[in-house]
Design an enzyme around this catalytic site. Structure first.
Site, PDB file in Angstrom:
ATOM      1  CG  HIS A  50     -31.683  70.098  13.295  1.00 40.51           C
ATOM      2  ND1 HIS A  50     -31.686  71.110  14.210  1.00 40.51           N
ATOM      3  CD2 HIS A  50     -32.068  70.666  12.127  1.00 40.51           C
ATOM      4  CE1 HIS A  50     -32.093  72.237  13.629  1.00 40.51           C
ATOM      5  NE2 HIS A  50     -32.315  71.995  12.360  1.00 40.51           N
ATOM      6  CD  GLU A 101     -31.285  70.892   8.387  1.00 42.21           C
ATOM      7  OE1 GLU A 101     -30.071  70.862   8.622  1.00 42.21           O
ATOM      8  OE2 GLU A 101     -32.039  71.762   8.880  1.00 42.21           O
ATOM      9  CG  HIS A 147     -27.333  73.638   7.025  1.00 37.79           C
ATOM     10  ND1 HIS A 147     -26.890  74.781   7.661  1.00 37.79           N
ATOM     11  CD2 HIS A 147     -28.567  73.390   7.527  1.00 37.79           C
ATOM     12  CE1 HIS A 147     -27.820  75.189   8.516  1.00 37.79           C
ATOM     13  NE2 HIS A 147     -28.848  74.370   8.463  1.00 37.79           N
TER      14      HIS A 147
END
Ligand SMILES: *[C@@H]1O[C@H](CO)[C@@H](O)[C@H](O)[C@H]1NC(C)=O
Ligand SMILES: *[C@@H]1O[C@H](CO)[C@@H](O)[C@H](O)[C@H]1NC(C)=O
Ligand SMILES: *[C@@H]1O[C@H](CO)[C@@H](O)[C@H](O)[C@H]1NC(C)=O
Ligand SMILES: *[C@@H]1O[C@H](CO)[C@@H](O)[C@H](O)[C@H]1NC(C)=O
Ligand SMILES: *[C@@H]1O[C@H](CO)[C@@H](O)[C@H](O)[C@H]1NC(C)=O
Length: 304
Positions: free
Chosen positions: A90, A168, A172
């Site tokens: 993930h 992602e 993040h």
């Protein structure tokens, strides 16, 4: 004589190959010269000691390596398949030390075509990205090996893999201080930190072979048997020394996520990851958890 000619030919072939590969691959590492001699300390454990945000994870110091167990991708017809015998990546998430978190911290590095959330808490709208895909960033650095690994283990559901990778990074990694652009100066090459982040994620993912840890203890995906939360947790605890977060949907009955928690000493890129107990209670029920077998046509055989 013919032996010598043979040797000379061999040497020149090796030399040509070496030249080829060296000129194709660009380095992606940050500059950590200024980190040498600074106090050595885990993130979130003594924040007054951490003075350089490129040397330590001072923003986003509770680091989560997150994985999925999906049973299909939705893009099987396009060859987007899941790796047999492995969970999938993930991401690598920067929580703040207290478990809260920030997202999309640098909109100048927004590469996500479908931002989620679409606005920040202060109301700022996150513009959808429509430039060249992050896949091209990886190619520009010659990292076809990394791209192949990501297309094997970092699999999206319902949309192309590169959209997920872009999400992602922009959600993040822009909130993780050691991936700030300033950490790559002097000589920063655009997108260097994006490729460096992807390398880092794959490295940390490889620390946690969830499928194999469970399988080695007799816990296999099954469409006929359920497991208890403690059965699964105890196996992972026995190999990591910490309780990961296990995520389940449909009232806690279907397992599809695991998150491994850490504090990090040094940079996220090269520093030491110390596994910690989850700060979040599991969303799984205590008993009757399905760890489903995948749809057979959604998987491909992979090598490790
Ligand atoms: C090495 O690679 C460069 C760049 O691709 C090329 O210009 C050069 O001719 C190569 N040298 C040899 C010895 O093959
Ligand atoms: C925290 O770090 C500071 C600066 O390096 C140091 O003076 C202090 O003793 C440390 N505190 C603890 C509890 O380790
Ligand atoms: C979850 O459990 C509640 C209470 O037992 C039930 O009302 C609901 O229908 C369940 N939801 C699903 C998706 O199974
Ligand atoms: C982590 O969780 C385990 C199992 O619940 C517990 O025995 C251990 O004390 C916890 N460790 C810390 C540092 O809290
Ligand atoms: C197992 O069950 C899941 C959930 O119903 C389903 O998606 C999957 O195709 C099944 N796998 C096999 C091999 O039957």
């Amino acid at each position: 004589m013919s032996l010598l000619i043979g040797l000379a030919a061999l040497v020149s072939v090796v030399h040509a190959k070496l030249n080829y590969s060296l000129t194709q691959i660009l380095p992606t590492y940050p500059n950590i010269e200024a980190c040498v001699g600074l106090p050595v300390q885990y993130s979130c454990e003594n924040t007054t000691a951490l003075t350089d945000s490129c040397c330590n994870v001072v923003q986003g110091g509770l680091v989560l390596q997150t994985q999925f167990w999906d049973t299909y991708t939705g893009l099987e017809s396009q060859g987007q398949l899941l790796p047999e015998g492995s969970w999938t990546i993930h991401g690598l998430w920067p929580d703040n030390c207290d478990g809260s978190y920030n997202e999309y911290c640098d909109l100048s590095r927004q590469y996500d075509p479908t931002p989620s959330p679409s606005t920040l808490p202060d109301g700022t709208v996150i513009p959808p990205y429509d430039g060249p895909s992050v896949r091209t960033f990886i190619q520009d650095f010659g990292r076809y090996d990394l791209l192949k690994y990501m297309d094997t283990y970092w699999i999206n559901q319902g949309a192309p893999n590169e959209n997920f990778w872009a999400h992602e990074f922009s959600t993040h990694a822009t909130c993780t201080s050691t991936f700030d652009v300033a950490c790559y100066e002097p000589g920063y090459q655009e997108h260097q930190e994006v490729v460096n982040f992807y390398e880092t994620v794959t490295k940390v993912f490889q620390m946690y072979p969830t499928y194999n840890m469970l399988a080695a203890a007799g816990i296999f995906p099954s469409n006929t048997t359920t497991y208890t939360l403690s059965q699964i947790t105890n196996v992972l605890y026995s190999q990591t020394g910490a309780v990961p977060y296990l995520g389940c949907y449909r009232n806690g009955t279907i397992l599809d996520e695991v998150w491994y928690f850490h504090h990090v000493l040094g940079t996220e890129q090269y520093g030491h990851f110390k596994t910690l107990n989850s700060t979040t209670p599991s969303s799984c029920a205590e008993t009757g958890i399905w760890y489903y077998e995948r749809t057979t046509t959604s998987e491909r055989v992979v090598s490790y």
